[in-house]
Scaffold this motif. Structure first.
Motif, short mmCIF file in Angstrom:
data_model
loop_
_atom_site.label_atom_id
_atom_site.label_comp_id
_atom_site.label_asym_id
_atom_site.label_seq_id
_atom_site.Cartn_x
_atom_site.Cartn_y
_atom_site.Cartn_z
N ARG A 1 2.53 44.19 -26.20
CA ARG A 1 2.85 42.67 -25.91
C ARG A 1 4.16 42.55 -25.98
O ARG A 1 4.76 43.00 -26.72
N VAL A 2 4.62 41.93 -24.84
CA VAL A 2 6.27 41.61 -24.87
C VAL A 2 6.58 40.39 -25.15
O VAL A 2 5.98 39.31 -24.47
N THR A 3 7.54 39.93 -26.05
CA THR A 3 8.06 38.80 -26.52
C THR A 3 9.30 38.47 -25.80
O THR A 3 10.39 39.24 -25.81
N PHE A 4 9.39 37.42 -24.77
CA PHE A 4 10.89 37.28 -24.03
C PHE A 4 11.53 35.90 -24.73
O PHE A 4 10.75 35.24 -25.48
N THR A 5 12.65 35.93 -24.82
CA THR A 5 13.66 35.10 -25.17
C THR A 5 14.84 34.51 -24.27
O THR A 5 15.32 35.24 -23.66
N VAL A 6 14.86 33.28 -24.02
CA VAL A 6 15.56 32.79 -23.00
C VAL A 6 16.15 31.43 -23.53
O VAL A 6 15.66 30.60 -24.13
N ASN A 7 17.58 31.36 -23.39
CA ASN A 7 18.44 30.36 -23.94
C ASN A 7 18.77 29.47 -22.77
O ASN A 7 19.79 29.57 -22.08
N ALA A 8 18.12 28.41 -22.64
CA ALA A 8 18.14 27.35 -21.56
C ALA A 8 17.77 26.13 -21.99
O ALA A 8 16.82 25.51 -21.67
N PRO A 9 18.60 25.34 -22.92
CA PRO A 9 18.36 24.11 -23.31
C PRO A 9 17.86 22.92 -22.37
O PRO A 9 17.33 22.26 -22.69
N ASN A 10 18.73 23.13 -21.37
CA ASN A 10 18.50 21.75 -20.38
C ASN A 10 17.34 22.06 -19.20
O ASN A 10 17.10 21.15 -18.65
N ALA A 11 16.67 23.12 -19.33
CA ALA A 11 15.79 23.48 -18.33
C ALA A 11 14.45 22.69 -18.83
O ALA A 11 14.11 22.25 -19.92
N LYS A 12 13.52 22.23 -17.60
CA LYS A 12 12.41 21.59 -18.05
C LYS A 12 11.30 22.55 -18.07
O LYS A 12 10.37 22.47 -18.50
N GLU A 13 11.41 23.57 -17.31
CA GLU A 13 10.23 24.49 -17.15
C GLU A 13 10.82 25.92 -16.86
O GLU A 13 11.60 26.10 -16.07
N VAL A 14 10.65 26.76 -17.93
CA VAL A 14 11.05 28.22 -17.81
C VAL A 14 9.88 29.35 -17.62
O VAL A 14 8.67 29.10 -18.32
N LYS A 15 9.83 29.98 -16.81
CA LYS A 15 8.75 31.08 -16.67
C LYS A 15 9.16 32.55 -16.53
O LYS A 15 10.33 32.65 -15.85
N ILE A 16 8.42 33.41 -16.93
CA ILE A 16 8.64 34.88 -16.73
C ILE A 16 7.80 35.12 -15.39
O ILE A 16 6.55 34.76 -15.45
N ILE A 17 8.45 35.49 -14.31
CA ILE A 17 7.66 35.97 -13.10
C ILE A 17 7.52 37.56 -13.30
O ILE A 17 8.56 37.94 -13.40
N ASN A 18 6.17 37.96 -13.01
CA ASN A 18 5.98 39.44 -12.97
C ASN A 18 5.95 39.88 -11.45
O ASN A 18 5.26 39.21 -10.86
N LEU A 19 7.06 40.64 -11.20
CA LEU A 19 7.17 40.96 -9.85
C LEU A 19 6.20 42.21 -9.51
O LEU A 19 6.11 42.47 -8.32
N SER A 20 5.80 42.76 -10.44
CA SER A 20 4.58 43.82 -10.13
C SER A 20 3.38 43.44 -10.03
O SER A 20 3.12 42.06 -9.85
#
Lengths: 372, 372
Positions: free
Chosen positions: A35-54
């Motif tokens: 299981r992969v845990t992602f972390t993204v620092n984007a305080p002003n964003a309303k919606e953040v997604k990880i898009i799996n391109l595979s």
């Protein structure tokens, strides 16, 4: 398989991010359930997604909506992912971009993020610290066909520099659509796969030449996007690349020692170029090729219409595909049609989809028979 | 300078984006006044900016606010930019990321965007299609010092493979903080600069070895960010890299044929490692180094305290800096102190700031005297 795997997994993972500040800003952590845990620092964003391109199954789901904590840090943990390499990108309020903390790979027509989920069972694409290591060369040259500088990536096997009189068989190996000449070494680990096969005595030392599969003739109307129907790449490969490689590297120049293979779009190129140049290529490898609208009597200028003629022309044909690949049916039909027609070929059905883990497997298998 | 520049600028620009789908999605256009027009497709964003990661003057301003049209496409045209390579990134509502349509370069501790503003007057870092071209090798090896696989980038000059008995002088060349072993070839065009110098007879063929300047000893408390005070990189270079290079490449191994140089952080490494290993390195190059808190009597273990002793130790010292560099005062004082002390050295003051255009210039100058 002889187990020469002597590096702990922690070290292997460190290799992915080795030698850079990226080490400090790890974009993701992978647990022992993959299981992969992602972390993204984007305080002003309303919606953040990880898009799996595979494909959908590779990372458990096609996309993951992230959750923001009180400090504006977004996180998500995926379902268990399949081992292997997976492209991904971020969606920041719909803007798709690379993960700033990730290694970058050229795929999908641009530089994008990728991650490597470790395998607990396979070791053939991991580096070993007790075997000789080959070299990756960026070979720049001027192409008269395209009227541009080009570079190809050349794998030279261990011992190449130390044996200045020895000549080697050569495999021309192509990437897929939207990828580049870097794909086979960066995503595919072709050099490591060959180092391991050679160390285990499962293949002989060979040279691998990896070119960008996009090419346009000098003066073409749209030099930036050659049509798929254009044979500029074939002309470029035969008139520019092969003579340059045979001048600049110590390669054997007879047909049994010259192979062409590729994945997906590159499989189509290998089939077309290999079959239409029977005097040049003794071995043709199709990794997860399309094979759509194949007609055994007429396709490829009818080379398969007469089984005895084809089987006598001295071209080993290797065809592989993964059972979860969206191209699986076409590949399976292609194999059946060839079988029914009596055309000699090697067929490899494996697990997996249209993904690098399958192409690593293909190279690992193909590499053991290519210059036998 | 002899003008061997025989490729139109349009072709030169195409080289930057050559061989990839990125060609179709050009992130920017550059007009004949060196004004750059950026285009970003981010319909949902409220504020999009181009952040200039180089100094304020390099791209005319530190940042540019973009304007959105009715289709959600953001654009901006910069003030005239200085010729050369400039790092940049996007700010999407404050989230800083790479431009998805840009080539990627490792700088600022991560993969980031970059652009090349063409020069109308300089041609020494542009490829020529009528001269022999050297090779860039990715040389992977196991390091016992760090306990990891590492790779270094090795430039081999034209003729290296064709002259298997010839040995070459070797330059160990280091990048700056936040960059990687790829910087000198990708951003700096070191290979092209050397190809051109060699073709013009301005230097002799040499090997250049580019390592990642970050290293931590096996078992170090924080393997991901070694302290600047740690000498792990020096130990790694001397105990691992140099023996491996001298085993795997045909290099001359006497002091006058072994040089070390670097830019910024790498200048500090070249100075410390070069000066503390006088039996190894005959030439030391400091490109835009800090030289802060320098004391001519005590710094570097007092090597400059006695001018006659230093001048007799057989180490050529080359020091360069750009007049707009934030480190200029320190570099100028360093040069003055050495001069007043009677220490032989070569001093190069040039235009430009803390940027790759200056480091290309430094390599171009240093390359002409390093193994004279």
């Amino acid at each position: 398989m002889k187990n020469t795997h002597c590096i702990p997994l922690t070290v292997l993972m460190a290799i992915v991010f080795s030698n850079s500040w990226a080490q400090m800003m790890k974009s993701h952590q992978i647990d022992d359930q993959n299981r992969v845990t992602f972390t993204v620092n984007a305080p002003n964003a309303k919606e953040v997604k990880i898009i799996n391109l595979s494909d959908t199954l590779a990372m458990g789901a096609k996309e993951y909506l992230m959750t923001k904590n009180s400090e504006g840090i977004w996180t998500v943990t995926t379902l268990p992912c399949r081992p292997g390499f997976h492209y991904y990108e971020l969606s920041i309020d719909g803007f798709r971009c690379s993960d700033p903390a990730s290694q970058q790979y050229f795929g999908w027509g641009k530089w994008t993020s990728g991650l490597e989920v470790p395998s607990k069972t396979l070791d053939y694409y991991y580096p070993k610290n007790d075997i000789p290591i080959g070299e990756i060369r960026y070979h720049h040259f001027w192409s008269d066909v395209t009227g541009t500088f080009r570079k190809c990536i050349v794998y030279t096997p261990p011992g190449y520099d130390q044996n200045p009189d020895k000549k080697y068989p050569v495999l021309y190996l192509q990437h897929g659509a939207g990828e580049s000449e870097l794909g086979w070494t960066m995503q595919g680990k072709a050099n490591i796969i060959l180092d391991n096969l050679i160390a285990e005595g499962k293949t002989q030392p060979m040279i691998i030449v990896m070119n960008n599969g996009y090419a346009a003739r000098l003066g073409a109307e749209n030099p930036h996007r050659p049509s798929g129907a254009d044979n500029a790449f074939e002309i470029f490969l035969i008139e520019d690349v092969i003579p340059i490689i045979e001048k600049d590297f110590r390669v054997l120049t007879n047909k049994p020692n010259r192979a062409i293979a590729g994945l997906s779009m590159g499989a189509g190129q290998a089939m077309r170029i290999g079959l239409s140049n029977p005097n040049l290529f003794g071995i043709i490898g199709s990794f997860s090729g399309g094979h759509r609208n194949f007609d055994v009597m007429t396709s490829y200028n009818g080379v398969f219409a007469n089984d005895k003629e084809f089987n006598a022309r001295g071209q080993l044909l290797w065809v592989g595909c993964g059972e979860l690949d969206f191209l699986w049916t076409g590949a399976q039909n292609f194999h059946s049609d060839l079988t029914n027609q009596g055309i000699d070929h090697v067929w490899d059905a494996s697990k997996g989809s249209h993904e690098w883990q399958v192409w690593r497997h293909h190279l690992h298998e193909f590499g053991q028979i290519v210059f036998k």
